[in-house]
Design a protein around this motif. Structure first.
Motif, PDB file in Angstrom:
ATOM      1  N   VAL A 123       0.913  -0.598   0.067  1.00 52.23           N
ATOM      2  CA  VAL A 123       0.107   0.040  -0.023  1.00 52.23           C
ATOM      3  C   VAL A 123       0.801   1.198  -0.030  1.00 52.23           C
ATOM      4  O   VAL A 123       1.403   1.328   1.118  1.00 52.23           O
ATOM      5  N   LEU A 124       0.883   2.360  -1.344  1.00 52.24           N
ATOM      6  CA  LEU A 124       1.544   3.315  -1.200  1.00 52.24           C
ATOM      7  C   LEU A 124       0.545   4.578  -1.079  1.00 52.24           C
ATOM      8  O   LEU A 124      -0.561   4.490  -1.230  1.00 52.24           O
ATOM      9  N   ALA A 125       1.422   5.682  -0.615  1.00 47.85           N
ATOM     10  CA  ALA A 125       0.191   6.671  -0.506  1.00 47.85           C
ATOM     11  C   ALA A 125       0.247   7.546  -1.171  1.00 47.85           C
ATOM     12  O   ALA A 125       1.771   7.906  -1.657  1.00 47.85           O
ATOM     13  N   PHE A 126      -0.528   8.472  -1.418  1.00 42.63           N
ATOM     14  CA  PHE A 126      -0.385   9.577  -2.427  1.00 42.63           C
ATOM     15  C   PHE A 126       0.018  10.626  -1.880  1.00 42.63           C
ATOM     16  O   PHE A 126       0.059  10.942  -0.925  1.00 42.63           O
ATOM     17  N   PRO A 127       1.739  11.084  -3.124  1.00 42.29           N
ATOM     18  CA  PRO A 127       2.615  12.555  -2.120  1.00 42.29           C
ATOM     19  C   PRO A 127       1.394  13.751  -2.254  1.00 42.29           C
ATOM     20  O   PRO A 127       0.067  13.734  -2.813  1.00 42.29           O
ATOM     21  N   LYS A 128       1.466  14.257  -1.502  1.00 41.37           N
ATOM     22  CA  LYS A 128       0.841  15.587  -0.731  1.00 41.37           C
ATOM     23  C   LYS A 128       1.471  16.904  -1.650  1.00 41.37           C
ATOM     24  O   LYS A 128       1.126  18.317  -1.055  1.00 41.37           O
ATOM     25  N   ALA A 129       2.006  17.155  -2.373  1.00 47.17           N
ATOM     26  CA  ALA A 129       1.976  18.091  -3.274  1.00 47.17           C
ATOM     27  C   ALA A 129       1.614  19.084  -3.673  1.00 47.17           C
ATOM     28  O   ALA A 129       0.066  18.224  -3.861  1.00 47.17           O
ATOM     29  N   LYS A 130       1.554  19.973  -3.380  1.00 52.76           N
ATOM     30  CA  LYS A 130       0.518  21.452  -3.868  1.00 52.76           C
ATOM     31  C   LYS A 130       0.270  21.123  -5.112  1.00 52.76           C
ATOM     32  O   LYS A 130      -1.453  21.264  -5.617  1.00 52.76           O
ATOM     33  N   ASN A 131       0.883  20.880  -6.305  1.00 49.81           N
ATOM     34  CA  ASN A 131       0.318  20.642  -7.587  1.00 49.81           C
ATOM     35  C   ASN A 131      -0.288  19.447  -8.033  1.00 49.81           C
ATOM     36  O   ASN A 131       0.304  18.763  -8.748  1.00 49.81           O
ATOM     37  N   GLU A 132      -0.315  18.191  -7.208  1.00 53.72           N
ATOM     38  CA  GLU A 132      -0.904  17.409  -7.490  1.00 53.72           C
ATOM     39  C   GLU A 132      -1.939  16.703  -8.616  1.00 53.72           C
ATOM     40  O   GLU A 132      -2.277  17.517  -7.705  1.00 53.72           O
ATOM     41  N   ALA A 133      -1.796  15.590  -9.306  1.00 51.61           N
ATOM     42  CA  ALA A 133      -2.763  15.462  -9.909  1.00 51.61           C
ATOM     43  C   ALA A 133      -4.415  15.078  -9.685  1.00 51.61           C
ATOM     44  O   ALA A 133      -5.068  15.481 -10.181  1.00 51.61           O
ATOM     45  N   MET A 134      -3.750  14.243  -8.405  1.00 50.61           N
ATOM     46  CA  MET A 134      -5.587  14.409  -7.737  1.00 50.61           C
ATOM     47  C   MET A 134      -6.241  15.573  -7.291  1.00 50.61           C
ATOM     48  O   MET A 134      -7.263  15.591  -7.070  1.00 50.61           O
ATOM     49  N   ARG A 135      -4.848  15.602  -6.453  1.00 48.07           N
ATOM     50  CA  ARG A 135      -5.870  16.730  -5.964  1.00 48.07           C
ATOM     51  C   ARG A 135      -6.663  18.318  -6.823  1.00 48.07           C
ATOM     52  O   ARG A 135      -7.034  18.813  -6.421  1.00 48.07           O
ATOM     53  N   ALA A 136      -4.995  18.395  -7.969  1.00 47.37           N
ATOM     54  CA  ALA A 136      -6.203  19.476  -8.830  1.00 47.37           C
ATOM     55  C   ALA A 136      -6.773  19.265  -9.915  1.00 47.37           C
ATOM     56  O   ALA A 136      -7.716  19.755  -9.853  1.00 47.37           O
ATOM     57  N   PHE A 137      -6.738  17.907 -10.516  1.00 50.78           N
ATOM     58  CA  PHE A 137      -7.862  17.551 -11.047  1.00 50.78           C
ATOM     59  C   PHE A 137      -8.716  17.034 -10.538  1.00 50.78           C
ATOM     60  O   PHE A 137     -10.073  16.890 -10.652  1.00 50.78           O
ATOM     61  N   GLY A 138      -9.017  16.184  -8.938  1.00 51.71           N
ATOM     62  CA  GLY A 138     -10.351  15.545  -8.926  1.00 51.71           C
ATOM     63  C   GLY A 138      -9.917  14.684  -8.649  1.00 51.71           C
ATOM     64  O   GLY A 138      -8.901  13.793  -9.428  1.00 51.71           O
ATOM     65  N   VAL A 139     -10.941  13.204  -8.165  1.00 53.27           N
ATOM     66  CA  VAL A 139     -10.981  11.966  -7.260  1.00 53.27           C
ATOM     67  C   VAL A 139     -12.524  11.119  -8.317  1.00 53.27           C
ATOM     68  O   VAL A 139     -13.240  12.489  -8.327  1.00 53.27           O
ATOM     69  N   PRO A 140     -12.469  10.132  -8.460  1.00 50.89           N
ATOM     70  CA  PRO A 140     -13.871   9.959  -8.737  1.00 50.89           C
ATOM     71  C   PRO A 140     -14.919   9.724  -7.460  1.00 50.89           C
ATOM     72  O   PRO A 140     -14.333   9.410  -5.991  1.00 50.89           O
ATOM     73  N   GLU A 141     -16.008   9.826  -7.268  1.00 48.17           N
ATOM     74  CA  GLU A 141     -16.583   9.598  -5.697  1.00 48.17           C
ATOM     75  C   GLU A 141     -16.528   8.817  -5.358  1.00 48.17           C
ATOM     76  O   GLU A 141     -16.132   8.656  -4.069  1.00 48.17           O
ATOM     77  N   SER A 142     -16.101   7.350  -6.274  1.00 47.76           N
ATOM     78  CA  SER A 142     -16.047   6.088  -5.052  1.00 47.76           C
ATOM     79  C   SER A 142     -14.344   5.957  -3.943  1.00 47.76           C
ATOM     80  O   SER A 142     -14.550   5.532  -3.399  1.00 47.76           O
ATOM     81  N   ALA A 143     -13.237   6.968  -5.100  1.00 50.68           N
ATOM     82  CA  ALA A 143     -11.978   7.141  -4.213  1.00 50.68           C
ATOM     83  C   ALA A 143     -11.944   8.390  -3.260  1.00 50.68           C
ATOM     84  O   ALA A 143     -11.776   8.112  -2.155  1.00 50.68           O
ATOM     85  N   LEU A 144     -13.098   9.179  -3.614  1.00 50.87           N
ATOM     86  CA  LEU A 144     -13.083  10.526  -3.129  1.00 50.87           C
ATOM     87  C   LEU A 144     -14.302   9.302  -1.689  1.00 50.87           C
ATOM     88  O   LEU A 144     -13.755  10.066  -0.262  1.00 50.87           O
ATOM     89  N   HIS A 145     -14.619   8.875  -1.408  1.00 47.68           N
ATOM     90  CA  HIS A 145     -15.487   8.252  -0.327  1.00 47.68           C
ATOM     91  C   HIS A 145     -14.739   7.660   0.858  1.00 47.68           C
ATOM     92  O   HIS A 145     -14.661   7.570   1.971  1.00 47.68           O
ATOM     93  N   ASP A 146     -14.050   7.277   0.316  1.00 43.06           N
ATOM     94  CA  ASP A 146     -12.320   6.174   0.695  1.00 43.06           C
ATOM     95  C   ASP A 146     -12.145   7.745   1.600  1.00 43.06           C
ATOM     96  O   ASP A 146     -11.044   7.160   2.899  1.00 43.06           O
ATOM     97  N   PHE A 147     -11.621   8.288   0.585  1.00 41.69           N
ATOM     98  CA  PHE A 147     -10.602   9.548   1.284  1.00 41.69           C
ATOM     99  C   PHE A 147     -10.747  10.229   2.321  1.00 41.69           C
ATOM    100  O   PHE A 147     -10.177  11.081   3.020  1.00 41.69           O
ATOM    101  N   ARG A 148     -11.926  10.542   2.082  1.00 42.39           N
ATOM    102  CA  ARG A 148     -12.545  10.447   3.285  1.00 42.39           C
ATOM    103  C   ARG A 148     -12.380  10.277   4.610  1.00 42.39           C
ATOM    104  O   ARG A 148     -12.569  11.003   5.788  1.00 42.39           O
ATOM    105  N   ILE A 149     -12.374   8.978   4.306  1.00 40.99           N
ATOM    106  CA  ILE A 149     -12.108   8.252   6.104  1.00 40.99           C
ATOM    107  C   ILE A 149     -10.280   7.923   6.089  1.00 40.99           C
ATOM    108  O   ILE A 149     -10.810   7.900   8.020  1.00 40.99           O
ATOM    109  N   LEU A 150     -10.412   7.928   5.584  1.00 41.48           N
ATOM    110  CA  LEU A 150      -8.554   7.563   5.843  1.00 41.48           C
ATOM    111  C   LEU A 150      -8.205   8.729   6.645  1.00 41.48           C
ATOM    112  O   LEU A 150      -8.112   9.945   5.679  1.00 41.48           O
ATOM    113  N   SER A 151      -7.315   8.661   7.332  1.00 39.26           N
ATOM    114  CA  SER A 151      -6.089   9.878   7.452  1.00 39.26           C
ATOM    115  C   SER A 151      -5.441   9.919   6.524  1.00 39.26           C
ATOM    116  O   SER A 151      -5.271  10.934   6.305  1.00 39.26           O
TER     117      SER A 151
END
Lengths: 467, 171
Positions: free
Chosen positions: A111-139
């Motif tokens: 299991v690898l954590a996604f980087p926390k850079a400011k211009n990270e692709a998933m932070r800028a473009f967003g993520v699908p709703e299914s992934a957003l549901h999990d990311f809101r719960i995970l630390s």
């Protein structure tokens, strides 16, 4: 009241009031059992005198008692040893960071954590709703590396040296098998490998009539100005460093201004971001410029890509449904997915979504990918020649419906460390603690049949209902 | 808050529901009005641009005199648009063959031009009821008596008919 004034003055000099200090809870303890210095009241409140009543005439004069200690003092935090007081603690998971350098066959099951850079692709473009549901719960947003992840990365590495016409993939599989997560991992891998990335995490928002649209006679399609401006803004935040190295070949006339030839692509994109009316033209010119350069490979990634092959929810002025191919941005996606246009270096990858029943995979796309048709059909079923044309040459990238046991075990450990499991309780030191075991893991894995979404949502997170 | 033809439309409401505030406009007509003016489903009143408000107001003030919709040609899969610096070619005419045996068919978007709303619709209803009374029909008589018109029972119930039915209705 002179006595009150002196009392207040003495109170002020002995214990300074800290009303201007912000009341931030200390780290690790979010409940209100904290003694904030300078915030305790030393004198009792002045009670209002009752006038014109029997009690007022015979009421004794109230004495102002100064309490040595306030009547209710919160407990010191060092005495809060029970685990129930520590439920507010949020300890971030310590996981290795997602990076192309660590991607090899040995990473499968990690299991690898996604980087926390400011211009990270998933932070800028967003993520699908299914992934957003999990990311809101995970630390911390993370994902498990599967064998199909490594094979997709190998395909992407090879695609970086050839035309995108040779690498047009569609991720397919049953619902909840991990297509959106795999596409997200692919986007992150490409972004960290110096690719120019254009990612649309929710393709349904292009065709579900949630954004403005306007007919354009020049392109004979319906433009989507607001979505184009948003896409340009996100593209710029992720790819600014790479687009700064590229320049426009021709002058670009826009409304109210023009971008001269030889300008940096960043300036062109900013022109589209500044004025929503110019955004559709700027987006189309940007994609054309990217299709003429071979300095950097380009990845066009779209989730819910099956929605581009069919009718949208938009209506024309005659109230007839508009096909997705007659909307500007879906048309652009279809042109590159069908090979009519191509990037000299790059790939076009999409993921089929299964959540929205109004946008199912059409028959023409199923036949192009070699999948079984959605319902029993024969040679007499109507097929749109346009959709057949746009679906030609698309390759199927099947995602396994089942995770392996090692991959599921890594996922289980992540959720366990994040205190998401509330079962398998064992009495330790006169209190119940959650101690998940192998039996719980195998039970949930078998119930979900290895399906990732069912394993996490219906298996692990559903244990919270046992509280 | 947006006022269109004297009707206040709440700004937080979706346009396709807010248009039903007009007398004579239901959900279907509201959806067709939104399509005619290219307003998407999730658009709220506060997100309307001035040009969209103007086109809505202009159409609803007099639907019968509104111009017919132009032809919107749609790009074929191999269509290549002209360059930005070149002029845009004129839109081709609607591809129909009109003759005496095959009159021009009215498209769905142009059928909205027969829309009647507000005071015009109320006047039409009043005129229809008055005509039925003038010709001495049963329906006109029932309107005049204040009884149910469509064959309902009048011995029990019929309170709504007694309250509302009259020859000069919606005055």
């Amino acid at each position: 009241m002179p006595s009150l004034a002196t009392t207040r003055c003495s109170f002020r000099f002995t214990v300074p009031l800290s009303r201007s200090r912000p009341c931030l809870p200390p780290i690790g303890q979010t409940r209100g059992y904290v003694v904030r210095p300078g915030d305790t009241r030393k004198t009792a409140l002045k009670t209002p005198q009752i006038r014109n009543s029997f009690k007022a005439k015979h009421a004794p004069a109230s004495k102002k008692k100064a309490f040595a200690t306030p009547p209710y003092t919160p407990m010191p935090t060092n005495q809060l040893t029970k685990s129930i007081f520590k439920t507010g603690e949020r300890v971030e998971l310590e996981l290795p960071t997602f990076s192309p350098k660590v991607m090899n066959d040995d990473s499968v099951g990690r299991v690898l954590a996604f980087p926390k850079a400011k211009n990270e692709a998933m932070r800028a473009f967003g993520v699908p709703e299914s992934a957003l549901h999990d990311f809101r719960i995970l630390s911390r947003p993370c994902s498990v590396v599967r064998d199909v992840t490594i094979s997709t990365f190998n395909v992407l590495d090879a695609a970086g040296q050839k035309s995108s016409r040779d690498t047009r993939l569609m991720m397919t599989g049953p619902t909840g098998c991990g297509k959106s997560y795999l596409l997200l991992q692919t986007v992150e891998y490409a972004a960290h490998s110096d690719w120019i990335v254009l990612y649309i995490p929710r393709g349904l928002s292009l065709v579900d009539s949630s954004r403005d649209y306007a007919y354009d006679l020049r392109t004979q399609t319906y433009l989507q100005p607001e979505f184009s401006a948003q896409l340009l803004r996100r593209f710029l935040s992720v790819n600014e460093r790479l687009t700064n190295m590229l320049k426009t070949r021709e002058q670009v006339p826009l409304q109210g201004r023009s971008v001269p030839a030889g300008s940096r692509l960043t300036a062109l994109v900013k022109a589209g971001v500044d004025d929503v009316n110019n955004a559709p033209v700027v987006l189309s010119v940007l994609i054309d410029e990217l299709s003429q350069q071979s300095t950097h490979p380009v990845l066009l990634a779209v989730d819910d890509m099956q929605a581009m092959y069919g009718y949208s929810m938009y209506r024309d002025p005659h109230y007839r449904q508009i096909m997705a191919q007659h909307l500007a941005i879906p048309r652009m996606i279809l042109q590159y997915a069908s090979g009519k246009k191509a990037f000299p270096r790059g790939a076009v990858i999409g993921a089929a979504g299964t959540q929205h029943t109004a946008f199912k995979m059409p028959l023409e796309l199923c036949e192009a990918l070699g999948l079984p048709p959605p319902r029993s059909t024969g040679p007499y079923a109507k097929r749109s020649s346009d959709i057949v044309d746009f679906a030609r040459g698309l390759q199927n990238l099947p995602v396994s419906p089942r995770m392996s046991v090692s991959e599921a075990a890594s996922l289980f450990e992540v959720w366990m460390q994040d205190n998401a499991l509330h079962t398998g309780q064992v009495r330790v030191d006169d209190e119940l603690r959650s101690m998940p075991n192998d039996e719980l893991f195998m039970t949930k894995y078998a119930e979900a049949d290895g399906n990732p979404r069912a394993f996490v949502r219906n298996g692990l997170l559903a244990t919270q209902s046992t509280i | 808050m947006v006022h269109i033809l004297g009707t206040l439309l709440p700004e937080k409401q979706l346009v396709k529901f807010a248009l039903t505030h007009f007398y004579g406009v239901g959900h279907l007509t509201a959806a067709r009005l939104c399509a005619r003016t290219q307003i998407h489903d999730r658009c709220k009143i506060r997100e309307l641009t001035p040009s969209q408000i103007t086109s809505l107001t202009g159409f609803l003030s007099s639907p019968s005199t509104a111009s017919t919709l132009p032809h919107f040609p749609l790009a074929t899969p191999d269509y290549v648009p002209p360059r930005l610096s070149e002029p845009i070619p004129a839109a081709p005419r609607r591809p129909t063959t009109v003759d005496a045996s095959n009159p021009e068919k009215e498209l769905p978007g142009d059928k909205l031009r027969g829309l009647r709303i507000g005071a015009e619709l109320r006047r039409d209803i009043r005129d229809n009821i008055a005509h039925l009374r003038n010709i001495g029909s049963y329906v006109g008589l029932r309107h005049a008596l204040g009884f149910p018109v469509r064959g309902q029972r009048s011995r029990p119930n019929a309170h709504t008919a007694r309250k509302l039915n009259r020859v000069v209705r919606y005055a």
